[in-house]
Design a protein around this motif. Structure first.
Motif, PDB file in Angstrom:
ATOM      1  N   THR A 156       0.818  -1.205   0.000  1.00 59.46           N
ATOM      2  CA  THR A 156       0.000   0.000   0.000  1.00 59.46           C
ATOM      3  C   THR A 156       0.856   1.261   0.000  1.00 59.46           C
ATOM      4  OG1 THR A 156      -0.143  -0.173   2.410  1.00 59.46           O
ATOM      5  CG2 THR A 156      -1.951  -1.099   1.132  1.00 59.46           C
ATOM      6  N   GLU A 157       2.158   1.139   0.290  1.00 60.61           N
ATOM      7  CA  GLU A 157       3.050   2.294   0.221  1.00 60.61           C
ATOM      8  C   GLU A 157       3.126   2.861  -1.193  1.00 60.61           C
ATOM      9  OE1 GLU A 157       6.877   1.305   1.728  1.00 60.61           O
ATOM     10  OE2 GLU A 157       6.094   0.388   3.542  1.00 60.61           O
ATOM     11  N   ALA A 158       2.668   2.067  -2.187  1.00 62.47           N
ATOM     12  CA  ALA A 158       2.730   2.519  -3.575  1.00 62.47           C
ATOM     13  C   ALA A 158       1.934   3.796  -3.786  1.00 62.47           C
ATOM     14  CB  ALA A 158       2.203   1.423  -4.492  1.00 62.47           C
ATOM     15  N   PHE A 541      -7.934  -7.862  -5.011  1.00 68.30           N
ATOM     16  CA  PHE A 541      -8.323  -7.708  -6.419  1.00 68.30           C
ATOM     17  C   PHE A 541      -7.489  -6.657  -7.153  1.00 68.30           C
ATOM     18  CE2 PHE A 541     -11.026  -5.692  -9.662  1.00 68.30           C
ATOM     19  CZ  PHE A 541     -11.352  -6.784 -10.460  1.00 68.30           C
ATOM     20  N   PRO A 542      -7.257  -5.450  -6.593  1.00 68.59           N
ATOM     21  CA  PRO A 542      -6.477  -4.444  -7.339  1.00 68.59           C
ATOM     22  C   PRO A 542      -5.088  -4.919  -7.734  1.00 68.59           C
ATOM     23  CG  PRO A 542      -7.603  -3.427  -5.472  1.00 68.59           C
ATOM     24  CD  PRO A 542      -7.757  -4.911  -5.308  1.00 68.59           C
ATOM     25  N   ARG A 543      -4.464  -5.750  -6.905  1.00 66.12           N
ATOM     26  CA  ARG A 543      -3.110  -6.215  -7.205  1.00 66.12           C
ATOM     27  C   ARG A 543      -3.085  -7.242  -8.327  1.00 66.12           C
ATOM     28  NH1 ARG A 543      -2.821  -6.140  -1.418  1.00 66.12           N
ATOM     29  NH2 ARG A 543      -2.745  -8.401  -1.205  1.00 66.12           N
ATOM     30  N   LEU A 544      -4.239  -7.790  -8.673  1.00 69.57           N
ATOM     31  CA  LEU A 544      -4.324  -8.794  -9.739  1.00 69.57           C
ATOM     32  C   LEU A 544      -4.707  -8.181 -11.080  1.00 69.57           C
ATOM     33  CD1 LEU A 544      -6.243 -11.569  -7.736  1.00 69.57           C
ATOM     34  CD2 LEU A 544      -3.776 -11.370  -8.090  1.00 69.57           C
ATOM     35  N   VAL A 545      -4.984  -6.897 -11.096  1.00 67.48           N
ATOM     36  CA  VAL A 545      -5.466  -6.231 -12.307  1.00 67.48           C
ATOM     37  C   VAL A 545      -4.352  -5.418 -12.956  1.00 67.48           C
ATOM     38  CG1 VAL A 545      -7.104  -4.549 -13.238  1.00 67.48           C
ATOM     39  CG2 VAL A 545      -7.808  -6.097 -11.387  1.00 67.48           C
ATOM     40  N   PRO A 554      -1.544   3.121  -8.929  1.00 66.05           N
ATOM     41  CA  PRO A 554      -0.792   2.666  -7.748  1.00 66.05           C
ATOM     42  C   PRO A 554      -1.400   1.397  -7.172  1.00 66.05           C
ATOM     43  CG  PRO A 554      -1.207   5.025  -7.630  1.00 66.05           C
ATOM     44  CD  PRO A 554      -2.026   4.507  -8.774  1.00 66.05           C
ATOM     45  N   GLY A 555      -0.563   0.426  -6.867  1.00 67.78           N
ATOM     46  CA  GLY A 555      -1.042  -0.799  -6.236  1.00 67.78           C
ATOM     47  C   GLY A 555      -1.617  -1.826  -7.179  1.00 67.78           C
TER      48      GLY A 555
END
Length: 571
Positions: A156-158, A541-545, A554-555
């Protein structure tokens, strides 16, 4: 791996005939080849001390321990003798009757015999082992208390960190005499819909070449959602194109936090004759040195097994070539790594198949290798379509019409995977009221079949995900983004994709093998637990897209990679 000869023992790997609920340590699979051969054990580093200590013991001191050991062995033998004898009998029968048979025919006979043996024992009650007991205890605890929320990861630092990236300007091929050395081949792959590098940025042609054709899936009696039918090995072209358009891309290598090496092949087994050498690769990377090698990202879009990329991707630090030693320090990415597919466990599983096919193929051996997930069917969608998708996939109030869904290919793959798939198929056939399964093939899905496949995942509570051709399979990622809770059957599947998934217990159901009462166990999982798992899936989900390369977020999938590689090399 390239020096080990194929042996019949590799093909007849007894540990492939999985005995439900009997857990063995991971290292034991190396000792369960048939016929059994002795494996050397490392010598003790303290032989003298051990000898002196043994001499000082009383002669009667070991007796109680030996008695306890004898009782344990008798109990253990009673528990496992019959199942293992059944496995050995199945293998021995095939060998005795098929000595002159072709290797491929022998392999098919083994599968048939093993499946028949498992079917004959299907009605025999087995005492649950620790994995199943733990699963039942967890379910009881879940009924009395809500599951903890999925913890937020460091990625999440992204949201605040910016990373500058240098992308090497490398052509897709270079000449070597009369040979064209292949550096990138996605534009020459028959399954890829067009060429990214020749299409206009932002056009539908460009998006199709990157993410596949745009499709509409109908669910809930008429409701439609958008997705894309992409090829399995799309990650490298997505990463390369995204970083070319990255807002923090720099042309000054002195200002770069990270570097991208755009050399990859989407061909499952590339022709080594057209691959670059170690020295040719290093020559194309003028800014690579000992100090910044770890900040160089190199991706293989395949599972990364030996033979699935060109030899420089497998460079080792003990290689006599200075170029190879330098390349070994780069940070490498593929669908699997040495943690999720260790050679010590999976060598015997694949050697027989590789020998039958006449190919060089073995588990990953690359140094500094990390696994990342397959590109998903929702990558490349715009915000409106993504939000519509999430409302369907993660709506905890929506009633899913099917309990269990399974898409199983029982024609090829590792022996252990084939046995597991046959077991799951038999279980589904015995419970058609609860499990909807479909046999798959190696052929690419038509548009209508693809739409039906995705619709099935969106309608099911649980998706059975055994081993694929290797440890991973694209269906696991498809399950995660459709809200269909993955059911995994091998401990090494839970070691996949830690950057993007995190703790698999937060998003999936884990079994060690296939329990006979699988459907009953899934039916007993309370609704509260299912909602919590689906809520956790929505969090990752956001990290898989992968967003459109000219609109990276970001993320997301690519940014998650950058953040973690940056953290690995922060010093």
């Amino acid at each position: 791996p390239i020096t080990k000869p194929p042996e019949l023992g590799h093909l007849l790997h007894v540990s492939a005939f999985y005995v439900p609920h009997i857990s063995l340590p991971p290292s034991s699979s190396a000792y369960l080849t048939w016929p059994v051969t002795e494996r050397p054990h490392p010598p003790s580093n303290d032989n003298n001390n051990s000898k002196n200590n043994n001499m000082s013991w009383s002669i009667w001191a070991p007796v109680p321990a030996l008695m306890l050991l004898l009782l344990f062995l008798l109990d253990f033998a009673a528990a496992v003798a019959a199942p293992l004898d059944g496995c050995r009998a199945a293998a021995a029968d095939v060998v005795a009757t098929e000595t002159e048979a072709e290797p491929e025919a022998m392999g098919l006979k083994l599968i048939q015999k093993a499946s028949a043996w498992h079917s004959s024992r299907a009605s025999t009650p087995l005492r649950p082992g620790p994995p199943l007991q733990q699963q039942q205890q967890q379910q009881q605890q879940q009924q009395s208390s809500p599951s903890p929320a999925l913890p937020q990861l460091a990625v999440t630092e992204a949201k605040t960190r910016t990373i500058s990236v240098y992308v090497y300007d490398i052509p897709d091929s270079v000449p070597r005499g009369d040979i064209a050395v292949n550096l990138r081949d996605d534009c020459r792959q028959p399954k890829v819909h067009g060429c990214v590098e020749t299409a206009t940025v932002g056009s539908e042609e460009w998006l199709t070449a990157l993410f596949g054709t745009s499709e509409q899936v109908t669910i809930d009696g008429g409701r439609t959602v958008a997705c894309r039918q992409m090829t399995a090995y799309a990650n490298a072209r997505i990463l390369y194109t995204t970083l070319q358009l990255h807002p923090e891309r720099t042309t000054d290598p002195e200002k770069a936090d990270l570097f991208l090496i755009p050399i990859y092949t989407e061909d499952w087994l590339p022709d080594v004759a057209t691959c670059p050498t170690f020295e040719e690769v290093v020559e194309l990377l003028p800014h690579l040195n000992e100090e910044n090698a770890g900040r160089h990202i190199w991706m293989a879009p395949t599972p990364g097994w030996f033979g699935e990329a060109c030899p420089p991707f497998y460079a080792h630090s003990n290689d006599p070539s200075a170029a190879a030693r330098l390349l070994s320090k780069t940070t490498k990415l593929s669908l699997e790594d040495t943690e999720s597919a260790p050679e010590s466990v999976f060598w015997n599983e694949t050697a027989g198949e590789a020998a039958m096919l006449g190919i060089t193929w073995a588990p990953p051996i690359s140094e500094n290798l990390h696994s990342v997930p397959y590109a998903t069917v929702v990558s490349g969608l715009d915000d409106k379509d993504l939000e519509a998708w999430k409302k369907v996939a993660f709506d905890t109030k929506r009633v899913r019409s099917k309990l269990v869904s399974a898409f199983l290919n029982t024609t090829h793959g590792m022996m252990q995977a084939l046995i597991t798939r046959n077991q799951l198929q038999a279980i589904c056939e015995s419970r058609p009221d609860a499990c909807h399964h479909k046999a798959t093939t190696n052929e690419s899905l038509s548009a209508s079949d693809f739409q039906s496949f995705i619709g099935e995942l969106l309608e099911a509570e649980f998706c059975l995900q055994p081993l694929g051709d290797t440890v991973s399979r694209k269906g696991i990622v498809d399950s995660l983004v459709t809200g269909c809770i993955p059911v995994l059957f091998n401990q090494y599947q839970a070691k996949l994709w830690p950057w993007h998934v995190g703790n698999w217990q937060d998003v999936a159901i884990l079994f060690d093998g296939v329990p006979m009462d699988l459907i009953d166990l899934l039916e007993q999982i309370p609704q509260q637990r299912r909602k919590q798992l689906r809520s956790n899936m929505e969090q990752i989900f956001p990290r898989l897209v992968s967003h459109k390369p000219n609109d990276m977020r970001p993320g997301d999938f690519v940014d998650t990679i950058l953040q973690h590689v940056y953290d690995l090399n922060r010093h």
